[in-house]
Design an enzyme around this catalytic site. Structure first.
Site, mmCIF file in Angstrom:
data_model
loop_
_atom_site.group_PDB
_atom_site.id
_atom_site.type_symbol
_atom_site.label_atom_id
_atom_site.label_comp_id
_atom_site.label_asym_id
_atom_site.label_seq_id
_atom_site.Cartn_x
_atom_site.Cartn_y
_atom_site.Cartn_z
ATOM 1 N N TYR A 1 0.850 -1.193 0.000
ATOM 2 C CA TYR A 1 0.000 0.000 0.000
ATOM 3 C C TYR A 1 0.880 1.236 0.000
ATOM 4 O O TYR A 1 1.821 1.327 0.788
ATOM 5 C CB TYR A 1 -0.919 0.031 1.230
ATOM 6 N N GLU B 1 -0.465 4.781 -0.572
ATOM 7 C CA GLU B 1 -1.273 5.993 -0.784
ATOM 8 C C GLU B 1 -0.400 7.225 -0.624
ATOM 9 O O GLU B 1 0.417 7.313 0.299
ATOM 10 C CB GLU B 1 -2.427 6.032 0.225
ATOM 11 N N ASP C 1 -5.339 13.405 -25.789
ATOM 12 C CA ASP C 1 -5.408 12.027 -25.296
ATOM 13 C C ASP C 1 -4.664 11.149 -26.298
ATOM 14 O O ASP C 1 -5.173 10.870 -27.380
ATOM 15 C CB ASP C 1 -6.877 11.623 -25.169
ATOM 16 N N THR D 1 -2.793 5.906 -22.162
ATOM 17 C CA THR D 1 -2.646 4.572 -21.591
ATOM 18 C C THR D 1 -1.165 4.226 -21.693
ATOM 19 O O THR D 1 -0.405 4.898 -22.393
ATOM 20 C CB THR D 1 -3.429 3.508 -22.386
ATOM 21 N N LYS E 1 -0.949 0.422 -24.970
ATOM 22 C CA LYS E 1 -1.252 0.318 -26.405
ATOM 23 C C LYS E 1 0.078 0.396 -27.171
ATOM 24 O O LYS E 1 0.949 -0.405 -26.896
ATOM 25 C CB LYS E 1 -2.286 1.360 -26.789
ATOM 26 N N ARG F 1 -0.835 -2.730 -18.632
ATOM 27 C CA ARG F 1 -2.145 -2.074 -18.668
ATOM 28 C C ARG F 1 -2.174 -0.960 -17.622
ATOM 29 O O ARG F 1 -1.953 -1.207 -16.439
ATOM 30 C CB ARG F 1 -3.193 -3.138 -18.345
HETATM 31 C C1 LIG Z 1 -8.043 3.203 -24.954
HETATM 32 C C2 LIG Z 1 -8.348 4.626 -24.827
HETATM 33 C C3 LIG Z 1 -8.568 5.240 -23.582
HETATM 34 C C4 LIG Z 1 -8.756 4.528 -22.256
HETATM 35 O O1 LIG Z 1 -8.243 3.387 -22.045
HETATM 36 P P1 LIG Z 1 -8.588 2.349 -20.866
HETATM 37 O O2 LIG Z 1 -7.230 2.045 -20.361
HETATM 38 O O3 LIG Z 1 -9.256 1.227 -21.576
HETATM 39 O O4 LIG Z 1 -9.455 3.002 -19.860
HETATM 40 C C5 LIG Z 1 -8.733 6.603 -23.539
HETATM 41 N N1 LIG Z 1 -8.690 7.334 -24.654
HETATM 42 C C6 LIG Z 1 -8.510 6.799 -25.864
HETATM 43 C C7 LIG Z 1 -8.467 7.689 -27.057
HETATM 44 C C8 LIG Z 1 -8.347 5.423 -26.012
HETATM 45 O O5 LIG Z 1 -8.203 4.903 -27.209
#
Ligand SMILES: *Cc1c(COP(=O)(O)O)cnc(C)c1O
Length: 412
Positions: A51, A53, A197, A223, A226, A232
Site C-alpha cells: 500500500y 497511498e 489524449d 494509456t 497500447k 495495462r
Molecule cells: C483506450 C483509450 C482510452 C482509455 O483506455 P482504458 O485504459 O481502456 O481506460 C482513452 N482514450 C482513448 C483515445 C483510447 O483509445
C-alpha cells in the site's frame, strides 16, 4: 509458474492457453500490443502487496522506500521521453487519467468538445453512458464525409459556437496525423483548455513516428499498454502549474492506493521506449499499416480516408456483402483477431454492435518482427476470408499461412 500450476490448475491452464492463443494467432487489434517479459516480471512482482497511498517520499504508510524508487524512475523516464513538465503515473487506466483531468478543471455542466465516438473518438470524450457524457455538456466534431479527415475549420466553428471549457484531441480509430498546434490555436481563440489524449499513439509519439502534443496541450493523457508497449495502465502529463491539482485529484480525489506493481512495470516499459529498437519498431508499425492499407485499396476495398499515417486503418465494408461482426467472426475462425468498428457516417440502423467496418492495427504484429512483405500476406489472407467467410477450405488454407507466420515470429 510452477506454484500456480500446483495450487490452482484451473487458472494456470487458462493462462497457458491464453499464452498459446497469443503466440498462434495474428493480432490486429489496434489497441493491443505485446509487452516484454521484463515488463511482465515487474508487473507480476511482490510490489502488488504494497500500500502506498500518496506520492514518493510523502506516503501515508511506512515501508515505501522501494516502491518510491520505482515510481520516481517511472516519472523521470516519462519526463525524459515526452519532455513533460509534470507526470503522474498512478492512474489505473486511460479512462481514470481522463477522469482526473476532467474533475480537476471542469464543474458538472461545463462543456467539453471532443471527437464523436462513431467517427473515432473515445467513450471518455463525451459518450452518453460514460461519466463524461452524464456529467458534462457535450459538443462533438467528426471527420469530413468526403475525405475521412478531421476538418479543422469545422472544429473551429463548432468551438466558436459552443464555447467549450475544454477541447479534447485524440481518438481510438482515427488513421491520420492529429494537428495539435491547430487544436491549441482553436482552444486559445475560444478561451478553452486543451487536453490531448494519446492513448493510442503514445508509442508513436515516443518513437518519433507522430508529432507530440506535449508542448501544446495543458494536459496530455495516455494509456501505457497500447503502442507504448507497457503494462495495462494510464498516465497524465501536464504543465507544472496544474501539477498539484492533478496529483491530488488522482489521489485522494478518484483513486486509493496506487498499483505499485503496475508502476514498476511502467518504469521498465519507459526504459525500453528510449531504445533505438523501440523507435525503429514504431516507424515499422506505421510502414506495416501503410503497406496493408495500400494492399486493401489495390484489392478493391474502401479504406476510410484512403489510407493511414499511423498504426491503424478502417475498412468500410459497405460495398462488400459482409458486416463488421460477420467479418470479425469469420476471421477469428481463421486465427486472425481484430474488431468490428463503426465507420464515419455508417448506415442509419448500423449500431455500435452491428457496424459496417473493421479496424486493423499493426502494433502487435510489428512487435513480433513482422515487416511489410508478411503484412501484405496477412492482408491477402483477410481478403480471402472476407470473400468466402463460410468456406472451410479457405479457412484452412488461411490458418496454415497464419501458423507459418506465427511460428516464424515468436512473441518473446
Ligand atoms: C483506450 C483509450 C482510452 C482509455 O483506455 P482504458 O485504459 O481502456 O481506460 C482513452 N482514450 C482513448 C483515445 C483510447 O483509445
Amino acid at each position: 509458474m510452477i506454484t500456480l500450476q500446483n495450487n490452482d490448475p484451473e487458472v494456470w491452464r487458462a493462462i497457458q492457453a491464453e499464452k498459446e492463443r497469443q503466440q498462434n494467432t495474428i493480432d490486429l487489434i489496434a489497441a493491443e500490443n505485446i509487452c516484454s517479459l521484463a515488463v511482465q516480471e515487474a508487473q507480476g512482482s511482490s510490489m502488488t502487496n504494497k500500500y502506498a497511498e500518496g506520492y514518493a517520499r510523502r506516503r501515508w504508510y511506512a515501508g515505501c522506500g522501494n516502491v518510491d524508487t520505482v515510481e520516481e524512475l517511472a516519472i523521470a523516464r516519462a519526463k525524459q521521453i515526452f519532455g513533460a513538465e509534470h507526470v503522474n503515473v498512478q492512474p489505473h487506466a486511460g479512462s481514470q487519467a481522463n477522469m482526473a483531468v476532467c474533475f480537476t478543471v471542469l464543474k458538472p455542466g461545463d462543456r467539453i468538445l471532443g471527437m464523436d465516438l462513431s467517427h473515432g473518438g473515445h467513450l471518455t470524450h463525451g459518450f452518453k453512458k460514460n461519466f463524461s457524457g452524464t456529467m458534462y455538456e457535450i459538443a462533438q466534431y467528426g471527420v469530413k464525409k468526403d475525405t475521412g479527415y478531421i476538418d479543422y475549420d469545422e472544429v473551429r466553428s463548432i468551438a466558436v459556437k459552443t464555447k467549450p471549457k475544454m477541447i479534447i484531441a485524440g481518438a481510438s480509430a482515427y488513421p491520420r496525423v492529429l494537428d495539435f498546434p491547430r487544436f491549441r490555436k482553436i482552444a486559445d481563440e475560444v478561451g478553452a483548455l486543451f487536453m490531448a489524449d494519446i492513448a493510442h499513439i503514445a508509442g508513436l509519439v515516443a518513437g518519433g513516428a507522430h508529432p507530440s502534443p506535449v508542448p501544446y496541450a495543458d494536459f496530455t493523457t495516455s494509456t501505457t499498454h497500447k503502442t507504448l508497449r507497457g503494462p495495462r495502465g494510464g498516465m497524465i502529463m501536464c504543465k507544472s502549474k496544474y501539477a498539484k491539482q492533478i496529483d491530488s485529484m488522482v489521489f485522494p480525489g478518484i483513486q486509493g492506493g496506487p498499483f505499485m506493481h503496475a508502476i514498476a512495470a511502467k518504469a521498465v516499459a519507459f526504459k525500453e521506449a528510449m531504445t533505438d529498437e523501440f523507435k525503429q519498431c514504431q516507424h515499422q508499425t506505421v510502414k506495416n499499416a501503410r503497406a496493408m492499407a495500400q494492399e486493401f485499396v489495390k484489392m478493391g476495398y474502401t479504406i476510410v480516408s484512403g489510407g493511414t499515417d499511423n498504426h491503424l486503418f478502417l475498412i468500410d465494408l459497405r460495398s462488400k456483402k459482409i458486416t463488421g461482426k460477420e467479418a470479425q467472426l469469420a476471421l477469428e475462425r481463421a486465427d486472425i483477431i481484430l474488431n468490428r468498428n463503426t465507420i464515419p457516417y455508417d448506415e442509419a440502423g448500423a449500431s455500435a454492435n452491428e457496424p459496417n467496418g473493421i479496424r486493423i492495427g499493426t502494433p502487435t504484429i510489428t512487435s513480433r518482427g513482422i515487416k511489410e512483405a508478411e503484412a501484405i500476406k496477412i492482408a491477402e489472407c483477410i481478403d480471402k476470408v472476407l470473400s468466402q467467410p463460410n468456406d472451410n477450405k479457405t479457412k484452412e488454407s488461411v490458418q496454415k499461412i497464419v501458423k507459418d507466420i506465427c511460428s516464424a515470429h515468436p512473441l518473446y
